[in-house]
Design a protein around this motif. Structure first.
Motif, PDB file in Angstrom:
ATOM      1  N   TYR A   1       5.290  10.705  -5.960  1.00 43.29           N
ATOM      2  CA  TYR A   1       4.835  11.106  -7.305  1.00 43.29           C
ATOM      3  C   TYR A   1       3.338  11.441  -7.287  1.00 43.29           C
ATOM      4  CZ  TYR A   1       9.110   9.318  -9.576  1.00 43.29           C
ATOM      5  OH  TYR A   1      10.385   9.095  -9.979  1.00 43.29           O
ATOM      6  N   HIS A   2       2.580  10.705  -6.487  1.00 40.31           N
ATOM      7  CA  HIS A   2       1.144  11.005  -6.398  1.00 40.31           C
ATOM      8  C   HIS A   2       0.912  12.395  -5.811  1.00 40.31           C
ATOM      9  CE1 HIS A   2      -0.856   7.142  -7.426  1.00 40.31           C
ATOM     10  NE2 HIS A   2       0.365   6.706  -7.218  1.00 40.31           N
ATOM     11  N   SER A   3       1.778  12.774  -4.872  1.00 35.89           N
ATOM     12  CA  SER A   3       1.557  14.071  -4.216  1.00 35.89           C
ATOM     13  C   SER A   3       1.794  15.239  -5.181  1.00 35.89           C
ATOM     14  CB  SER A   3       2.450  14.203  -2.981  1.00 35.89           C
ATOM     15  OG  SER A   3       3.756  14.586  -3.353  1.00 35.89           O
TER      16      SER A   3
ATOM     17  N   TYR B   1       5.399  -1.126   1.834  1.00 38.54           N
ATOM     18  CA  TYR B   1       4.771   0.153   2.154  1.00 38.54           C
ATOM     19  C   TYR B   1       5.617   1.255   1.546  1.00 38.54           C
ATOM     20  CZ  TYR B   1       2.456  -2.854   5.397  1.00 38.54           C
ATOM     21  OH  TYR B   1       1.753  -3.897   5.917  1.00 38.54           O
ATOM     22  N   PHE B   2       4.986   2.177   0.876  1.00 40.07           N
ATOM     23  CA  PHE B   2       5.814   3.221   0.270  1.00 40.07           C
ATOM     24  C   PHE B   2       5.193   4.609   0.357  1.00 40.07           C
ATOM     25  CE2 PHE B   2       3.524   4.082  -3.653  1.00 40.07           C
ATOM     26  CZ  PHE B   2       2.698   2.973  -3.752  1.00 40.07           C
ATOM     27  N   LEU B   3       6.069   5.605   0.332  1.00 41.06           N
ATOM     28  CA  LEU B   3       5.640   6.997   0.315  1.00 41.06           C
ATOM     29  C   LEU B   3       5.364   7.369  -1.137  1.00 41.06           C
ATOM     30  CD1 LEU B   3       8.466   8.381   2.623  1.00 41.06           C
ATOM     31  CD2 LEU B   3       6.157   7.713   3.284  1.00 41.06           C
TER      32      LEU B   3
ATOM     33  N   LEU C   1      -0.722   5.434 -12.762  1.00 39.48           N
ATOM     34  CA  LEU C   1       0.462   5.446 -11.888  1.00 39.48           C
ATOM     35  C   LEU C   1       0.231   4.500 -10.714  1.00 39.48           C
ATOM     36  CD1 LEU C   1       3.200   6.601 -10.950  1.00 39.48           C
ATOM     37  CD2 LEU C   1       1.968   8.566  -9.985  1.00 39.48           C
ATOM     38  N   MET C   2      -0.970   4.530 -10.183  1.00 36.89           N
ATOM     39  CA  MET C   2      -1.286   3.652  -9.056  1.00 36.89           C
ATOM     40  C   MET C   2      -1.246   2.182  -9.494  1.00 36.89           C
ATOM     41  SD  MET C   2      -4.282   4.128  -6.308  1.00 36.89           S
ATOM     42  CE  MET C   2      -4.945   2.758  -5.362  1.00 36.89           C
ATOM     43  N   ALA C   3      -1.716   1.918 -10.695  1.00 32.37           N
ATOM     44  CA  ALA C   3      -1.651   0.542 -11.215  1.00 32.37           C
ATOM     45  C   ALA C   3      -0.193   0.094 -11.318  1.00 32.37           C
ATOM     46  CB  ALA C   3      -2.332   0.464 -12.578  1.00 32.37           C
ATOM     47  N   ALA C   4       0.683   1.001 -11.775  1.00 32.14           N
ATOM     48  CA  ALA C   4       2.110   0.651 -11.907  1.00 32.14           C
ATOM     49  C   ALA C   4       2.734   0.374 -10.542  1.00 32.14           C
ATOM     50  CB  ALA C   4       2.862   1.767 -12.627  1.00 32.14           C
ATOM     51  N   ASP C   5       2.360   1.167  -9.531  1.00 29.82           N
ATOM     52  CA  ASP C   5       2.868   0.932  -8.166  1.00 29.82           C
ATOM     53  C   ASP C   5       2.596  -0.501  -7.731  1.00 29.82           C
ATOM     54  OD1 ASP C   5       3.511   3.621  -7.698  1.00 29.82           O
ATOM     55  OD2 ASP C   5       1.509   4.074  -6.915  1.00 29.82           O
ATOM     56  N   ILE C   6       1.390  -0.948  -8.062  1.00 30.04           N
ATOM     57  CA  ILE C   6       0.913  -2.248  -7.583  1.00 30.04           C
ATOM     58  C   ILE C   6       1.476  -3.385  -8.440  1.00 30.04           C
ATOM     59  CG2 ILE C   6      -1.164  -3.672  -7.267  1.00 30.04           C
ATOM     60  CD1 ILE C   6      -2.664  -0.926  -6.806  1.00 30.04           C
TER      61      ILE C   6
ATOM     62  N   ASP D   1     -12.537   4.827  -0.793  1.00 29.72           N
ATOM     63  CA  ASP D   1     -12.438   5.747  -1.940  1.00 29.72           C
ATOM     64  C   ASP D   1     -11.468   5.241  -3.015  1.00 29.72           C
ATOM     65  OD1 ASP D   1     -10.374   6.111  -0.061  1.00 29.72           O
ATOM     66  OD2 ASP D   1      -9.940   8.115  -0.823  1.00 29.72           O
ATOM     67  N   GLN D   2     -10.688   4.205  -2.686  1.00 28.54           N
ATOM     68  CA  GLN D   2      -9.684   3.716  -3.637  1.00 28.54           C
ATOM     69  C   GLN D   2     -10.101   2.431  -4.351  1.00 28.54           C
ATOM     70  OE1 GLN D   2      -6.714   5.419  -4.272  1.00 28.54           O
ATOM     71  NE2 GLN D   2      -7.702   6.987  -3.026  1.00 28.54           N
ATOM     72  N   VAL D   3     -11.277   1.929  -4.012  1.00 22.93           N
ATOM     73  CA  VAL D   3     -11.697   0.644  -4.570  1.00 22.93           C
ATOM     74  C   VAL D   3     -11.757   0.687  -6.104  1.00 22.93           C
ATOM     75  CG1 VAL D   3     -13.641  -0.977  -4.704  1.00 22.93           C
ATOM     76  CG2 VAL D   3     -12.906  -0.093  -2.478  1.00 22.93           C
TER      77      VAL D   3
ATOM     78  N   SER E   1      -4.688  10.859 -15.372  1.00 24.08           N
ATOM     79  CA  SER E   1      -4.143   9.504 -15.556  1.00 24.08           C
ATOM     80  C   SER E   1      -3.567   8.902 -14.277  1.00 24.08           C
ATOM     81  CB  SER E   1      -3.116   9.500 -16.689  1.00 24.08           C
ATOM     82  OG  SER E   1      -2.213  10.536 -16.536  1.00 24.08           O
ATOM     83  N   TYR E   2      -3.893   9.490 -13.143  1.00 27.93           N
ATOM     84  CA  TYR E   2      -3.269   8.999 -11.918  1.00 27.93           C
ATOM     85  C   TYR E   2      -3.611   7.554 -11.577  1.00 27.93           C
ATOM     86  CZ  TYR E   2      -5.405   8.985  -7.117  1.00 27.93           C
ATOM     87  OH  TYR E   2      -6.002   8.655  -5.942  1.00 27.93           O
ATOM     88  N   PRO E   3      -4.789   7.033 -11.962  1.00 30.90           N
ATOM     89  CA  PRO E   3      -5.014   5.596 -11.698  1.00 30.90           C
ATOM     90  C   PRO E   3      -3.986   4.694 -12.397  1.00 30.90           C
ATOM     91  CG  PRO E   3      -7.098   6.693 -12.186  1.00 30.90           C
ATOM     92  CD  PRO E   3      -6.007   7.686 -12.488  1.00 30.90           C
TER      93      PRO E   3
ATOM     94  N   THR F   1       0.827  -1.197   0.000  1.00 25.30           N
ATOM     95  CA  THR F   1       0.000   0.000   0.000  1.00 25.30           C
ATOM     96  C   THR F   1       0.865   1.252   0.000  1.00 25.30           C
ATOM     97  OG1 THR F   1      -2.084   0.925   0.796  1.00 25.30           O
ATOM     98  CG2 THR F   1      -0.446   0.410   2.470  1.00 25.30           C
ATOM     99  N   GLY F   2       0.303   2.328  -0.558  1.00 28.04           N
ATOM    100  CA  GLY F   2       1.027   3.596  -0.664  1.00 28.04           C
ATOM    101  C   GLY F   2       0.366   4.678   0.162  1.00 28.04           C
ATOM    102  N   ILE F   3       1.182   5.629   0.605  1.00 24.23           N
ATOM    103  CA  ILE F   3       0.677   6.753   1.390  1.00 24.23           C
ATOM    104  C   ILE F   3       1.078   8.019   0.656  1.00 24.23           C
ATOM    105  CG2 ILE F   3       0.590   7.802   3.682  1.00 24.23           C
ATOM    106  CD1 ILE F   3       2.701   4.767   3.401  1.00 24.23           C
ATOM    107  N   THR F   4       0.107   8.780   0.196  1.00 20.02           N
ATOM    108  CA  THR F   4       0.431  10.009  -0.522  1.00 20.02           C
ATOM    109  C   THR F   4       1.064  11.008   0.435  1.00 20.02           C
ATOM    110  OG1 THR F   4      -1.430   9.587  -1.976  1.00 20.02           O
ATOM    111  CG2 THR F   4      -0.525  11.800  -2.014  1.00 20.02           C
ATOM    112  N   THR F   5       2.191  11.584   0.024  1.00 17.43           N
ATOM    113  CA  THR F   5       2.902  12.485   0.932  1.00 17.43           C
ATOM    114  C   THR F   5       2.364  13.905   0.822  1.00 17.43           C
ATOM    115  OG1 THR F   5       4.565  12.754  -0.788  1.00 17.43           O
ATOM    116  CG2 THR F   5       5.055  11.187   0.959  1.00 17.43           C
TER     117      THR F   5
END
Ligand code: TRP
Length: 334
Positions: A46-48, A41-43, A139-144, A157-159, A135-137, A8-12
């Motif tokens: 890039y999302h921020s 677990y990651f910060l 980036l999130m797909a790539a994280d995962i 909210d992330q489902v 296009s942020y979803p 899981t990621g935590i937006t900074t």
């Protein structure tokens, strides 16, 4: 390095608060200690970049979030704890995935749709909307997908983003090669959603939050500010509609919670309850607060932890991206 059982990621952006603790940090700390699980677990720095254009704030938030997770007991030797921006394979995978994601899929993203809806009064529906937000979803797909994560614990909210991730992964598997695990979303219904100062969900966006690591004095002041009704000291009170009670419940054991509910029905003065809530939470945060303050003074120690985490993560992402590159036909010409 094995692929991720949990990731899981935590937006900074922002300062860690009590709501983050009970909703995300506390369950993650527990998972991080499990010797049978490989958790990541990651910060998400890039999302921020999407919402916040203040470099100083971004850096400060990354420092505070990393310090908070470590101070609260994250077992960073047993899990993989890193900064998204230390993994160059993630943006490369993002581009590869971008080129097979349907624009129509992104059009349906709630966050993007909400931003368009906010512009309804303007004659420009795109006002203030960047390609990053759109296009942020991906980036999130790539994280995962970069770590072939099996389970992804997130808030409700992330489902939708997880559904999109599965969609994108399946498309890659179909077009190129079956490389990606389709991740499962884990929405922990039991992990508490905390109420904030005004009774709404505690959140940075409502500015109704109680920071985890202010001074003791600041914590007391915040708790004294929580809104209550005007019932007198001896009148019976309803715990289920009370913000103070819901916060107490998120920290206390079931037995303590039951005992407190009984005191509500007998009538407890708001002043007494506020004092007890402060004492209770302060006791829990006392030791972590000391560690947190020390860590904030030693940012290079935190950097070292995160660099080590990135090295571990890249043991997986570097060879895996190599396979992905081969699958799409970007590799040596020989
Ligand atoms: N978008 C998530 C949020 O706002 C944070 C996040 C970024 C994330 N990348 C992720 C969560 C990957 C889970 C997996 O909460």
């Amino acid at each position: 390095m094995k692929n991720a059982d949990f990731l899981t990621g935590i937006t900074t952006s922002g300062t860690p608060h009590l709501g983050n603790y009970v909703g995300a940090i506390r369950p993650a700390v527990e998972t991080s200690r499990d010797k049978n699980l490989n958790s990541y677990y990651f910060l998400a720095d890039y999302h921020s970049l999407i919402k916040n254009h203040d470099p100083r704030l971004r850096k400060q938030s990354a420092l505070e979030i990393a310090a908070a997770w470590i101070a609260l007991g994250l077992d960073y030797d047993n899990c993989v704890f890193y900064r998204q921006s230390d993994i160059p394979e993630i943006p490369e995978l993002t581009w590869i995935l971008t080129c097979l994601t349907a624009k129509g899929l992104m059009n349906r993203a709630h966050a993007y749709k909400a931003a368009v809806a906010d512009n309804e009064q303007d004659n420009d529906p795109d006002k203030g909307i960047t390609m990053g937000l759109f296009s942020y979803p991906i980036l999130m797909a790539a994280d995962i997908l970069m770590f072939n994560a099996k389970k992804v614990p997130v808030g409700k909210d992330q489902v939708q983003h997880l559904e999109m991730t599965r969609d994108i992964a399946a498309r890659f598997n179909h077009i190129y090669e079956n490389l990606f695990v389709l991740p499962e979303v884990v929405v922990d219904e039991t992990s508490a959603v905390l109420s904030g100062l005004d009774g709404r969900k505690m959140s940075k966006s409502y500015n109704n939050y109680i920071p985890l690591f202010g001074t003791e004095k600041a914590l007391r002041k915040m708790i004294m500010k929580i809104q209550t009704n005007s019932l007198g000291p001896d009148e019976p009170k309803d715990p289920d509609t009370c913000t103070l009670f819901s916060i107490y419940q998120a920290f206390a054991t079931p037995e303590q919670t039951k005992a407190m509910a009984a005191r509500y029905s007998r009538g407890i003065a708001w002043g007494t309850m506020k004092n007890e809530l402060f004492e209770y939470i302060n006791e829990i945060l006392k030791e972590p607060r000391k560690r947190y303050d020390e860590l904030i003074q030693a940012p290079s120690d935190i950097d070292a932890v995160l660099k080590k985490g990135a090295e571990k993560a890249r043991e997986f992402s570097v060879p895996f991206l190599d396979r992905i590159r081969k699958a799409v036909g970007i590799s040596s010409l020989g």
